[in-house]
Scaffold this active site. Structure first.
Site, PDB file in Angstrom:
ATOM      1  N   LYS A 133       0.847  -1.197   0.000  1.00 27.98           N
ATOM      2  CA  LYS A 133       0.000   0.000   0.000  1.00 27.98           C
ATOM      3  C   LYS A 133       0.880   1.244   0.000  1.00 27.98           C
ATOM      4  O   LYS A 133       0.545   2.249  -0.629  1.00 27.98           O
ATOM      5  CB  LYS A 133      -0.892   0.020   1.245  1.00 27.98           C
ATOM      6  CG  LYS A 133      -2.069  -0.939   1.211  1.00 27.98           C
ATOM      7  CD  LYS A 133      -2.950  -0.712   2.437  1.00 27.98           C
ATOM      8  CE  LYS A 133      -3.751  -1.906   2.866  1.00 27.98           C
ATOM      9  NZ  LYS A 133      -5.005  -2.148   2.202  1.00 27.98           N
ATOM     10  N   GLU A 173      -2.664   6.954   8.098  1.00 24.05           N
ATOM     11  CA  GLU A 173      -3.535   7.846   7.326  1.00 24.05           C
ATOM     12  C   GLU A 173      -4.401   8.631   8.281  1.00 24.05           C
ATOM     13  O   GLU A 173      -4.757   8.134   9.350  1.00 24.05           O
ATOM     14  CB  GLU A 173      -4.470   7.028   6.415  1.00 24.05           C
ATOM     15  CG  GLU A 173      -3.852   6.616   5.120  1.00 24.05           C
ATOM     16  CD  GLU A 173      -4.794   5.759   4.281  1.00 24.05           C
ATOM     17  OE1 GLU A 173      -6.002   5.696   4.589  1.00 24.05           O
ATOM     18  OE2 GLU A 173      -4.304   5.159   3.314  1.00 24.05           O
ATOM     19  N   HIS A 223     -14.153  -3.010   9.022  1.00 22.79           N
ATOM     20  CA  HIS A 223     -13.514  -2.587   7.770  1.00 22.79           C
ATOM     21  C   HIS A 223     -13.625  -3.621   6.666  1.00 22.79           C
ATOM     22  O   HIS A 223     -12.856  -3.627   5.719  1.00 22.79           O
ATOM     23  CB  HIS A 223     -12.042  -2.225   7.985  1.00 22.79           C
ATOM     24  CG  HIS A 223     -11.866  -1.172   9.026  1.00 22.79           C
ATOM     25  ND1 HIS A 223     -12.370   0.096   8.872  1.00 22.79           N
ATOM     26  CD2 HIS A 223     -11.272  -1.204  10.230  1.00 22.79           C
ATOM     27  CE1 HIS A 223     -12.086   0.791   9.957  1.00 22.79           C
ATOM     28  NE2 HIS A 223     -11.435   0.040  10.799  1.00 22.79           N
ATOM     29  N   ARG A 250      -6.666  -7.947  -8.959  1.00 18.31           N
ATOM     30  CA  ARG A 250      -7.355  -9.234  -9.115  1.00 18.31           C
ATOM     31  C   ARG A 250      -8.838  -8.953  -9.293  1.00 18.31           C
ATOM     32  O   ARG A 250      -9.269  -7.810  -9.234  1.00 18.31           O
ATOM     33  CB  ARG A 250      -7.142 -10.084  -7.855  1.00 18.31           C
ATOM     34  CG  ARG A 250      -7.564  -9.315  -6.606  1.00 18.31           C
ATOM     35  CD  ARG A 250      -7.576 -10.135  -5.364  1.00 18.31           C
ATOM     36  NE  ARG A 250      -7.690  -9.318  -4.170  1.00 18.31           N
ATOM     37  CZ  ARG A 250      -8.807  -8.826  -3.673  1.00 18.31           C
ATOM     38  NH1 ARG A 250      -9.957  -9.049  -4.290  1.00 18.31           N
ATOM     39  NH2 ARG A 250      -8.817  -8.088  -2.592  1.00 18.31           N
TER      40      ARG A 250
HETATM   41  P1  ADP Z   1      -7.921  -3.528   3.170  1.00 13.81           P
HETATM   42  O1  ADP Z   1      -6.981  -3.644   2.014  1.00 13.81           O
HETATM   43  O2  ADP Z   1      -7.404  -4.200   4.394  1.00 13.81           O
HETATM   44  O3  ADP Z   1      -9.317  -3.889   2.832  1.00 13.81           O
HETATM   45  P2  ADP Z   1      -8.323  -0.695   2.758  1.00 13.81           P
HETATM   46  O4  ADP Z   1      -7.176   0.225   2.726  1.00 13.81           O
HETATM   47  O5  ADP Z   1      -8.926  -1.105   1.458  1.00 13.81           O
HETATM   48  O6  ADP Z   1      -7.910  -1.985   3.579  1.00 13.81           O
HETATM   49  O7  ADP Z   1      -9.446  -0.077   3.692  1.00 13.81           O
HETATM   50  C1  ADP Z   1     -10.582  -0.837   4.074  1.00 13.81           C
HETATM   51  C2  ADP Z   1     -11.665   0.051   4.655  1.00 13.81           C
HETATM   52  O8  ADP Z   1     -11.191   0.788   5.781  1.00 13.81           O
HETATM   53  C3  ADP Z   1     -12.183   1.111   3.731  1.00 13.81           C
HETATM   54  O9  ADP Z   1     -13.157   0.617   2.889  1.00 13.81           O
HETATM   55  C4  ADP Z   1     -12.728   2.147   4.704  1.00 13.81           C
HETATM   56  O10 ADP Z   1     -13.951   1.762   5.234  1.00 13.81           O
HETATM   57  C5  ADP Z   1     -11.759   2.092   5.828  1.00 13.81           C
HETATM   58  N1  ADP Z   1     -10.715   3.109   5.657  1.00 13.81           N
HETATM   59  C6  ADP Z   1      -9.557   2.962   5.008  1.00 13.81           C
HETATM   60  N2  ADP Z   1      -8.829   4.083   5.045  1.00 13.81           N
HETATM   61  C7  ADP Z   1      -9.546   4.982   5.756  1.00 13.81           C
HETATM   62  C8  ADP Z   1      -9.309   6.343   6.185  1.00 13.81           C
HETATM   63  N3  ADP Z   1      -8.204   6.979   5.901  1.00 13.81           N
HETATM   64  N4  ADP Z   1     -10.273   6.960   6.907  1.00 13.81           N
HETATM   65  C9  ADP Z   1     -11.410   6.305   7.242  1.00 13.81           C
HETATM   66  N5  ADP Z   1     -11.668   5.038   6.887  1.00 13.81           N
HETATM   67  C10 ADP Z   1     -10.756   4.372   6.158  1.00 13.81           C
END
Ligand code: ADP
Length: 663
Positions: A116, A200, A235, A292
């Site tokens: 990431k 973040e 999440h 993917r």
């Molecule tokens: P993963 O790859 O583990 O699924 P992601 O980076 O795609 O993680 O994030 C998954 C979820 O977490 C997002 O869909 C959102 O709901 C929450 N999320 C991610 N980043 C943030 C952020 N900076 N602020 C608030 N919620 C976040």
């Protein structure tokens, strides 16, 4: 086109890929672990190869074994599905070395997007907007804490190598930072073998909107538009839909442009998803690219009339994209609900067991324009084991508009019946019908914010459900007792025999009194007397008349439980059998047991510790997630029964605990 492919996955995605391959006249090879010898995905393919023990590390994650299986069976290509090896760069390289086509993007694109942190640096250069944060190399705890202080709390910690919501921690204040970091790193190393993290800014009330992209090896890249995956727990996505409610044509274009720019920046080929986090005002930031197919791809297929697995096979074979951007349009609205073996009331803890009874709504193949689609990798009788993801099925519905899709979803969920383990079906029904979802007031915190609406207290079972249970009980006793439903006239000479019956659920106990009459039975519920007549049985289905009114439902018996499905609801009613419970002692208290099979990852207290209610005592890891066991009351930890690293069985006592006597 390929003649034969190997599917390096299990469950619903393996079945899904096999179905498209069959339609295209491609032979399929399944692989399976010891736990999956009789799995549905094995039966869906033309050939199958055993690849090792149940633990994914020794089977579905064993790339060398899978490649050997492909070579031995003469497969030309490998479809990795999602999870497992789908985003494993080394595996993609190994496939190519073995002369096999990896049905996915080039290894270089997987690498570029695999971390990431690195992906964010790359996107920064490509001009794609990013959430404020830190995604650099320095992993020193004090340094990271200072960066978090700079960003301002709440801050979100993510595993750089992360996925599936694992390792993520929200940190509310600087004081909590180090503990959250340690926990995030521990989960990251366990799940991904890499403990690097990024920080973040934690956005308030954001939406998760992602763009499906598809690129071919001729340099063409299209957007199949967006999916809204805002409704999440821990999440992780629970509901996904397309198109995103409230999306304007301009915003869709801007997000598609950013997604295509992201794909092009890594010379992408194949199916990919660019995930964005969006503010309520519509502004959006790049989160990550998943290199993917996604679990939620069916909603895109339904609104664009495509088969994305067929596209993957065509592109991997070296053909151009089946459609150009201008040929892609949106039609109607689709929603997907992920049906999991889990217990929403207990923090969505996965539930393990077997699907003793499984009835799903009628599904018609989506290509025929059907409105209900079920993607599943299990059948009645199959087990949901601790080894893999506890998903039972994906339920996907299509409607002319969102309202129609929603009502079809409500109906389909009402017809989805499972006995044998806990599921989220009832929770999903409440979720799709709750105010904010129905009116599309979406954000990632919806489930938490509407907790009270989504987790109402358990209601006492309605009389109709009790009547269905009683009728089934009497029917099941008919080999030892005369069956009141098989009698045409008075069946008991002394007609007035009475019997007490108790059925309980979490709302309490229903005390009924049964009176056998010539024309059936009468059921006394408090001051009311109900007549119960004409019960008919067909498998689990029951029809009867209660006070003259027709009542329909299904009843499945599981030991002392009568699972009554009636009016779209599931009432698990425990029958207190007076014979079975005679002389039973009070349950022994004071022990805390493992909610599921797993491993002890941390002991947070020592033997002899005095704790208050809610104190975290130990952490277990099960199904790749951490579960904290808390003190049930104020008291003393008398003894810890396991050490860190020990494997524990479901129901095993973990520690003994003595409650402080009330003064
Ligand atoms: P993963 O790859 O583990 O699924 P992601 O980076 O795609 O993680 O994030 C998954 C979820 O977490 C997002 O869909 C959102 O709901 C929450 N999320 C991610 N980043 C943030 C952020 N900076 N602020 C608030 N919620 C976040």
């Amino acid at each position: 086109m390929f003649k034969k492919i190997l599917i390096a996955n299990r469950g619903e995605i393996a079945c899904r890929v096999a179905a498209t391959a069959r339609r295209l006249g491609i032979q399929t090879v399944a692989v399976y672990s010891e736990a999956d010898a009789n799995a549905r995905h094995v039966m869906s393919c033309d050939e199958a190869v055993a690849i090792g023990p149940a633990a994914a590390k020794e089977s579905y994650l064993n790339g060398a074994r899978i490649i050997d299986a492909a070579l031995a069976t003469g497969a030309q290509a490998i479809h990795p599905g999602y999870g497992f090896l789908s985003e494993n760069e080394a595996f993609a390289v190994a496939c190519a070395k073995a002369g096999l086509v990896f049905i996915g993007p080039p290894a270089s694109a997987i690498r570029a997007m695999g971390s990431k942190s690195a992906a964010k640096s790359l996107m920064e250069k490509a001009g794609v907007p990013l959430v404020p944060g830190y995604h650099g190399e320095n992993q020193d705890a004090d340094f990271l804490q200072k960066e978090a202080d700079k960003i301002g709390y709440p801050v979100l910690l993510k595993a750089s190598a992360g996925g599936g919501g694992k390792g993520m921690r929200i940190v509310e204040s600087s004081a909590d930072f180090k503990a959250a970091l340690a926990s995030c790193q521990r989960e990251a190393i366990n799940s991904f073998g890499d403990d690097r993290v990024l920080l973040e800014k934690y956005l308030q009330r954001p939406r998760h909107i992602e763009i499906q992209v598809f690129a071919d090896s001729f340099g063409d890249c299209v957007s199949l538009f967006e999916r809204d995956c805002s409704v999440q727990r821990r999440h992780q996505k629970v509901l996904e839909e397309a198109p995103a409610p409230g999306m304007t044509a301009e915003r869709r274009q801007a997000m598609s442009d950013a997604a295509i720019a992201a794909a092009k920046a890594v010379s992408y080929v194949g199916a990919g998803t660019v995930e964005f986090i969006a503010n309520q005002d519509g502004s959006f930031y790049f989160m990550e690219m998943n290199t993917r197919l996604q679990v939620e791809h069916p909603v895109t297929e339904m609104v664009t009339g495509t088969d994305l697995v067929a596209w993957q096979l065509q592109v991997a074979f070296g053909l151009p994209l089946p459609k150009k951007q201008h040929e892609l349009t949106l039609h109607g609205h689709a929603i997907e609900a992920r049906i999991y073996a889990e217990n929403p009331e207990k923090g969505f803890l996965p539930s393990i067991g077997s699907l003793q009874y499984l009835r799903t709504p009628q599904a018609v193949h989506f290509e025929t324009g059907a409105s209900v689609r079920i993607d599943s990798g299990v059948r009645e009788g199959d087990a949901i084991s601790p080894f893999y993801d506890p998903m039972i099925a994906k339920l996907i519905v299509w409607g002319e508009d969102r309202e129609q899709a929603l009502s079809r979803m409500a109906q389909a969920l009402a017809e989805f019946q499972v006995v044998g383990l806990a599921t989220n079906v009832a929770f999903l029904s409440r979720l799709i019908q709750c105010g904010p979802f129905a009116t599309a007031d979406l954000d990632t915190g919806l489930i938490e914010r509407y907790h009270d609406v989504l987790f109402p207290p358990v209601q006492p079972a309605p009389q109709a459900a009790l009547a269905l249970a009683v009728a089934t009980l009497l029917h099941s006793e008919s080999s030892t007792e005369p069956d009141p439903w098989a009698q045409t006239s008075g069946w008991r000479m002394n007609g007035q025999w009475q019997r007490g019956l108790q059925f309980s659920n979490d709302a309490g106990v229903a005390e009924l009194s049964l009176q056998y009459l010539p024309e059936g039975v009468a059921l006394r519920d408090g001051p009311e007397t109900l007549s119960l007549q004409d019960a008919r049985f067909d498998g689990a289905a029951v029809a009867l008349r209660l006070n003259g009114k027709a009542v329909l439902g299904s009843v499945v018996r599981e030991q002392e439980f009568f699972h009554v499905f009636h009016g779209g609801q599931h009432w698990p009613l425990r029958w207190r059998d007076p014979i079975a419970h005679a002389g039973e002692a009070e349950v022994e208290g004071g022990r805390l047991t493992a909610p599921m099979p797993g491993k002890i990852v941390a002991l947070l207290v020592a033997a002899g510790a005095e704790v208050v209610q809610g104190t975290p005592l130990l952490i277990m890891e099960a199904m790749k997630m951490e579960h904290t066991i808390n003190a049930p009351a104020d008291g003393t930890v008398a003894e810890l029964l396991y050490a860190v690293g020990d494997q524990v069985a479901e129901g095993a006592p973990l520690l003994s605990f003595s409650m402080t006597e009330a003064a």
